[in-house]
Design a protein around this motif. Structure first.
Motif, PDB file in Angstrom:
ATOM      1  N   PHE A  84       0.817  -1.143  -0.123  1.00 28.11           N
ATOM      2  CA  PHE A  84      -0.049   0.131  -0.115  1.00 28.11           C
ATOM      3  C   PHE A  84       0.719   1.133   0.014  1.00 28.11           C
ATOM      4  O   PHE A  84       0.426   2.273  -0.830  1.00 28.11           O
ATOM      5  N   ARG A  85       1.717   1.212   0.850  1.00 23.24           N
ATOM      6  CA  ARG A  85       2.655   2.522   1.213  1.00 23.24           C
ATOM      7  C   ARG A  85       3.323   3.025  -0.269  1.00 23.24           C
ATOM      8  O   ARG A  85       2.997   4.301  -0.533  1.00 23.24           O
ATOM      9  N   PRO A  86       3.988   2.374  -1.173  1.00 19.90           N
ATOM     10  CA  PRO A  86       4.513   3.013  -2.330  1.00 19.90           C
ATOM     11  C   PRO A  86       3.418   3.464  -3.312  1.00 19.90           C
ATOM     12  O   PRO A  86       3.651   4.642  -4.003  1.00 19.90           O
ATOM     13  N   LYS A  87       2.146   2.873  -3.305  1.00 20.70           N
ATOM     14  CA  LYS A  87       1.045   3.202  -4.175  1.00 20.70           C
ATOM     15  C   LYS A  87       0.622   4.654  -3.588  1.00 20.70           C
ATOM     16  O   LYS A  87       0.109   5.473  -4.531  1.00 20.70           O
ATOM     17  N   LEU A  88       0.525   4.587  -2.250  1.00 21.04           N
ATOM     18  CA  LEU A  88       0.152   5.871  -1.618  1.00 21.04           C
ATOM     19  C   LEU A  88       0.806   7.091  -1.896  1.00 21.04           C
ATOM     20  O   LEU A  88       0.416   8.189  -2.126  1.00 21.04           O
ATOM     21  N   ARG A  89       2.199   6.984  -1.897  1.00 21.92           N
ATOM     22  CA  ARG A  89       3.261   8.023  -2.244  1.00 21.92           C
ATOM     23  C   ARG A  89       3.246   8.209  -3.530  1.00 21.92           C
ATOM     24  O   ARG A  89       3.255   9.359  -3.884  1.00 21.92           O
ATOM     25  N   ALA A  90       2.840   7.230  -4.623  1.00 18.25           N
ATOM     26  CA  ALA A  90       2.815   7.673  -6.028  1.00 18.25           C
ATOM     27  C   ALA A  90       1.764   8.530  -6.161  1.00 18.25           C
ATOM     28  O   ALA A  90       1.673   9.393  -7.215  1.00 18.25           O
ATOM     29  N   GLU A  91       0.581   8.179  -5.456  1.00 20.17           N
ATOM     30  CA  GLU A  91      -0.477   9.017  -5.759  1.00 20.17           C
ATOM     31  C   GLU A  91      -0.518  10.447  -5.079  1.00 20.17           C
ATOM     32  O   GLU A  91      -0.908  11.538  -5.905  1.00 20.17           O
ATOM     33  N   LEU A  92       0.145  10.621  -4.106  1.00 22.85           N
ATOM     34  CA  LEU A  92       0.349  11.803  -3.598  1.00 22.85           C
ATOM     35  C   LEU A  92       1.307  12.670  -4.611  1.00 22.85           C
ATOM     36  O   LEU A  92       1.365  13.824  -4.713  1.00 22.85           O
ATOM     37  N   ASP A  93       2.386  12.028  -5.110  1.00 24.09           N
ATOM     38  CA  ASP A  93       3.252  12.744  -6.045  1.00 24.09           C
ATOM     39  C   ASP A  93       2.470  13.202  -7.465  1.00 24.09           C
ATOM     40  O   ASP A  93       2.851  14.266  -7.798  1.00 24.09           O
ATOM     41  N   ARG A  94       1.593  12.250  -7.867  1.00 21.35           N
ATOM     42  CA  ARG A  94       0.491  12.746  -8.770  1.00 21.35           C
ATOM     43  C   ARG A  94      -0.030  13.997  -8.571  1.00 21.35           C
ATOM     44  O   ARG A  94      -0.266  14.730  -9.522  1.00 21.35           O
ATOM     45  N   LEU A  95      -0.745  14.024  -7.524  1.00 18.47           N
ATOM     46  CA  LEU A  95      -1.522  15.214  -7.007  1.00 18.47           C
ATOM     47  C   LEU A  95      -0.826  16.344  -6.802  1.00 18.47           C
ATOM     48  O   LEU A  95      -1.042  17.563  -7.203  1.00 18.47           O
ATOM     49  N   GLU A  96       0.424  16.198  -6.334  1.00 16.01           N
ATOM     50  CA  GLU A  96       1.173  17.348  -6.218  1.00 16.01           C
ATOM     51  C   GLU A  96       1.506  17.925  -7.574  1.00 16.01           C
ATOM     52  O   GLU A  96       1.772  19.235  -7.856  1.00 16.01           O
ATOM     53  N   GLY A  97       1.959  16.824  -8.540  1.00 14.45           N
ATOM     54  CA  GLY A  97       2.219  17.490  -9.869  1.00 14.45           C
ATOM     55  C   GLY A  97       1.020  18.001 -10.671  1.00 14.45           C
ATOM     56  O   GLY A  97       1.094  19.140 -11.429  1.00 14.45           O
ATOM     57  N   VAL A  98      -0.322  17.747 -10.168  1.00 10.48           N
ATOM     58  CA  VAL A  98      -1.565  18.546 -10.684  1.00 10.48           C
ATOM     59  C   VAL A  98      -1.379  19.949 -10.202  1.00 10.48           C
ATOM     60  O   VAL A  98      -1.843  20.943 -10.707  1.00 10.48           O
ATOM     61  N   TYR A  99      -1.231  19.975  -8.833  1.00  7.96           N
ATOM     62  CA  TYR A  99      -1.151  21.392  -8.178  1.00  7.96           C
ATOM     63  C   TYR A  99      -0.201  22.148  -9.056  1.00  7.96           C
ATOM     64  O   TYR A  99      -0.478  23.434  -9.161  1.00  7.96           O
ATOM     65  N   ARG A 100       0.981  21.835  -9.097  1.00  5.62           N
ATOM     66  CA  ARG A 100       1.973  22.427  -9.888  1.00  5.62           C
ATOM     67  C   ARG A 100       1.730  22.909 -11.150  1.00  5.62           C
ATOM     68  O   ARG A 100       1.923  24.112 -11.726  1.00  5.62           O
ATOM     69  N   ASN A 101       1.148  22.057 -11.832  1.00  4.54           N
ATOM     70  CA  ASN A 101       0.521  22.233 -13.327  1.00  4.54           C
ATOM     71  C   ASN A 101      -0.549  23.185 -13.415  1.00  4.54           C
ATOM     72  O   ASN A 101      -0.748  24.071 -14.198  1.00  4.54           O
ATOM     73  N   VAL A 102      -1.347  23.249 -12.475  1.00  6.42           N
ATOM     74  CA  VAL A 102      -2.374  24.353 -12.181  1.00  6.42           C
ATOM     75  C   VAL A 102      -1.807  25.685 -12.155  1.00  6.42           C
ATOM     76  O   VAL A 102      -2.338  26.497 -12.778  1.00  6.42           O
ATOM     77  N   LEU A 103      -1.023  25.748 -11.390  1.00  3.22           N
ATOM     78  CA  LEU A 103      -0.361  27.128 -11.185  1.00  3.22           C
ATOM     79  C   LEU A 103       0.440  27.377 -12.481  1.00  3.22           C
ATOM     80  O   LEU A 103       0.303  28.655 -12.919  1.00  3.22           O
ATOM     81  N   LYS A 104       1.164  26.657 -13.002  1.00  2.00           N
ATOM     82  CA  LYS A 104       1.971  26.926 -14.343  1.00  2.00           C
ATOM     83  C   LYS A 104       1.017  27.304 -15.236  1.00  2.00           C
ATOM     84  O   LYS A 104       1.527  28.281 -16.119  1.00  2.00           O
ATOM     85  N   THR A 105      -0.047  26.527 -15.599  1.00  2.00           N
ATOM     86  CA  THR A 105      -0.954  26.996 -16.606  1.00  2.00           C
ATOM     87  C   THR A 105      -1.731  28.140 -16.523  1.00  2.00           C
ATOM     88  O   THR A 105      -2.160  28.834 -17.555  1.00  2.00           O
ATOM     89  N   ASN A 106      -1.729  28.358 -15.263  1.00  2.00           N
ATOM     90  CA  ASN A 106      -2.373  29.796 -15.009  1.00  2.00           C
ATOM     91  C   ASN A 106      -1.573  31.010 -14.971  1.00  2.00           C
ATOM     92  O   ASN A 106      -2.016  32.050 -14.610  1.00  2.00           O
ATOM     93  N   GLY A 107      -0.142  30.810 -15.378  1.00  2.00           N
ATOM     94  CA  GLY A 107       0.633  31.845 -15.072  1.00  2.00           C
ATOM     95  C   GLY A 107       1.037  32.128 -13.711  1.00  2.00           C
ATOM     96  O   GLY A 107       1.775  33.496 -13.752  1.00  2.00           O
ATOM     97  N   VAL A 108       1.039  31.358 -12.708  1.00  2.00           N
ATOM     98  CA  VAL A 108       1.592  31.775 -11.558  1.00  2.00           C
ATOM     99  C   VAL A 108       3.015  31.182 -11.281  1.00  2.00           C
ATOM    100  O   VAL A 108       3.622  30.226 -11.814  1.00  2.00           O
ATOM    101  N   THR A 109       3.857  32.226 -10.764  1.00  2.00           N
ATOM    102  CA  THR A 109       5.166  31.775 -10.315  1.00  2.00           C
ATOM    103  C   THR A 109       5.274  31.225  -9.271  1.00  2.00           C
ATOM    104  O   THR A 109       5.038  32.095  -8.190  1.00  2.00           O
ATOM    105  N   ALA A 110       5.807  29.934  -9.181  1.00  2.00           N
ATOM    106  CA  ALA A 110       5.933  29.171  -7.882  1.00  2.00           C
ATOM    107  C   ALA A 110       7.196  28.874  -7.705  1.00  2.00           C
ATOM    108  O   ALA A 110       8.266  28.858  -8.382  1.00  2.00           O
ATOM    109  N   TYR A 111       7.424  29.284  -6.263  1.00  2.00           N
ATOM    110  CA  TYR A 111       8.987  29.226  -5.476  1.00  2.00           C
ATOM    111  C   TYR A 111       8.971  27.961  -4.464  1.00  2.00           C
ATOM    112  O   TYR A 111       7.910  28.087  -3.788  1.00  2.00           O
ATOM    113  N   ASP A 112       9.909  27.123  -4.752  1.00  2.00           N
ATOM    114  CA  ASP A 112       9.996  26.302  -3.463  1.00  2.00           C
ATOM    115  C   ASP A 112      10.908  26.726  -2.416  1.00  2.00           C
ATOM    116  O   ASP A 112      12.201  26.704  -2.471  1.00  2.00           O
TER     117      ASP A 112
END
Length: 453
Positions: free
Chosen positions: A85-113
């Motif tokens: 279960f654990r690696p599948k959970l982490r993979a899903e969270l990685d995917r969702l984080e990617g979605v959030y980053r892409n939403v910011l990028k496609t809307n022209g928001v400059t993101a800083y880590d």
């Protein structure tokens, strides 16, 4: 004056990201956002989403047992494998984080880590050393778990770490009685962990309806959780085979892990807010007006950092209202009235409106309530019961509160919540034809009050 940004958002959780993308995508504002950990915030990375996936995982053992009662004679649960279960959970969270980053990028928001702090009303500084001027600042930094200062506290974990464990513990002590504590007690119990829970108060889920609280605690104990109320931890000591805990009830026991879920604290420390003139409350929360504006006109705050209603959908609504107010010229106060919510215990708890205790203080009421064994469980030979409850004003007949303790109560309260939010009366419920056979039909067939005041 020319600014580097029209808006700079501190915090990449649900509220901050929603505000950033709407301000940039809908109005063309130049928007920057800084997040020091992972994009998605508490809900996506270490809260609602991974928790709900663990809830799903924890229910399959019982489901497979029930299947045998329904004729699936060869169904066998076996044991839960955390390493699958654990690696599948982490993979899903990685995917969702990617979605959030892409939403910011496609809307022209400059993101800083990076970590951002407030220098003054129009300046933020990143942990990278960069400084930016900005017309508006939105603080959406959320909160973090609170752990009391007891001997051995450094050996304990919180909900932040529970998802990161390399091994599933054989035993755990969960300290706390709020929804996070109760949810993880049920999750880990369902995954086969020996769960003990301490809560210093007289009943779990303080602030929720009393009858529902009692029903849930009874079901948790019936499901095998060793729940102690009126009990707290005196000390935690690391020993050879785990963590030795001394409780105020006189018990001494060793657990693989001790998890604290004793409330959350707004993330406002060392952000520079007070130096900039932002007022903070007793718990460190940012004090805002009805439009989420702080004492500094250019600085706003949304989400858990304001400690209003600490729910992800509320933070999102606050972010939307902020953009309407500041960038669209449409002053909009987020609606905090009659917000439905769910506690993902087993069984689930869905609730909207007043508790019985709150309603009694406001005027005469009728209480309609029932508890019964649902068809699915009864056929499988289980003893668990569900509860449905309506609180009705005697004055105008409006349904003031609806409380459901049952499997999928979160799904049910979302729909019942629409009616309550619209001001439905008890007679509106009565006029609605029941959907049979369902658990939820009880909500429209409760004819006689069990109590009146």
């Amino acid at each position: 004056m020319t600014f580097d940004y029209d808006l700079f958002v501190i915090g990449g959780g649900s509220g901050g990201v929603r505000a950033a993308r709407l301000a940039a995508g809908d109005t063309g504002a130049k928007v920057g956002l800084a997040e020091e950990y992972r994009m998605g915030g508490t809900c996506v990375i270490r809260g609602c989403v991974p928790k709900k996936l663990m809830v799903f995982a924890s229910t399959y053992g019982e489901t497979i047992e029930d299947a045998r009662s329904y004729g699936w004679a060869d169904a066998e649960a076996g044991s839960f494998d955390w390493q699958v279960f654990r690696p599948k959970l982490r993979a899903e969270l990685d995917r969702l984080e990617g979605v959030y980053r892409n939403v910011l990028k496609t809307n022209g928001v400059t993101a800083y880590d990076a970590r951002a702090t407030v220098v003054d009303a129009h300046t933020i500084e990143l942990s990278t050393g960069e400084r930016f001027s900005t017309k508006h600042i939105l603080v959406a930094t959320g909160g973090h778990p609170f752990v009391p200062n007891i001997p051995g506290a450094e050996h304990t974990i919180t909900s932040n770490e529970i998802f990161l464990l390399n091994e599933l513990p054989k035993s755990v002590l969960i300290v706390g009685g709020g929804f996070i504590a109760c949810e993880f007690a049920c999750i880990l119990n369902g995954l086969g962990v020996d769960v003990t829970q301490y809560y210093r108060g007289e009943q779990i889920l303080r602030g929720f309806d009393g009858e529902a609280r009692g029903h849930i605690s009874d079901e948790m104990r019936a499901n095998g959780i060793n729940l102690h109320v009126g009990t707290d931890v005196i000390s935690v000591e690391k020993v050879e085979d785990g963590l030795k805990v001394v409780g105020t009830n006189g018990d001494e026991a060793v657990y693989d892990h001790v998890m604290y879920a004793t409330g959350r604290v707004p993330n406002t420390s060392n952000l520079g807010l007070e130096n900039a003139g932002v007022a903070l409350g007793r718990k460190g929360e940012i004090i805002v007006d009805e439009y989420s504006q702080t004492a500094v006109p250019s600085i706003y705050a949304v989400g858990d950092v304001t400690n209003r209603i600490n729910l992800t959908p509320v933070a999102i609504r606050e972010g939307v209202a902020f953009v309407e107010t500041v960038f669209k010229g449409n002053p909009t106060a987020p609606d905090h009235d009659l917000v439905p919510s769910a506690v993902f215990t087993q069984p689930e708890f869905g609730t909207i409106g007043l508790t019985e205790e709150e309603a009694v203080e406001q005027g005469p009421i009728e209480v309609y309530s029932t508890a019964f064994k649902p068809m699915h469980s009864s056929f499988a030979g289980r003893e668990n019961r569900v509860m449905m409850k309506l609180i009705v004003s005697k004055t105008d007949r409006r349904v003031l509160g609806c409380h459901i303790v049952a499997d999928h109560a979160g799904e049910l309260i979302q729909l019942a919540g629409i009616a309550v939010k619209m001001g439905a009366t008890k007679e509106d419920f009565d006029r609605t034809v029941a959907v049979h056979p369902t658990m939820s039909e009880e909500l429209v067939t409760l004819k006689t009050p069990v109590r009146e005041t």
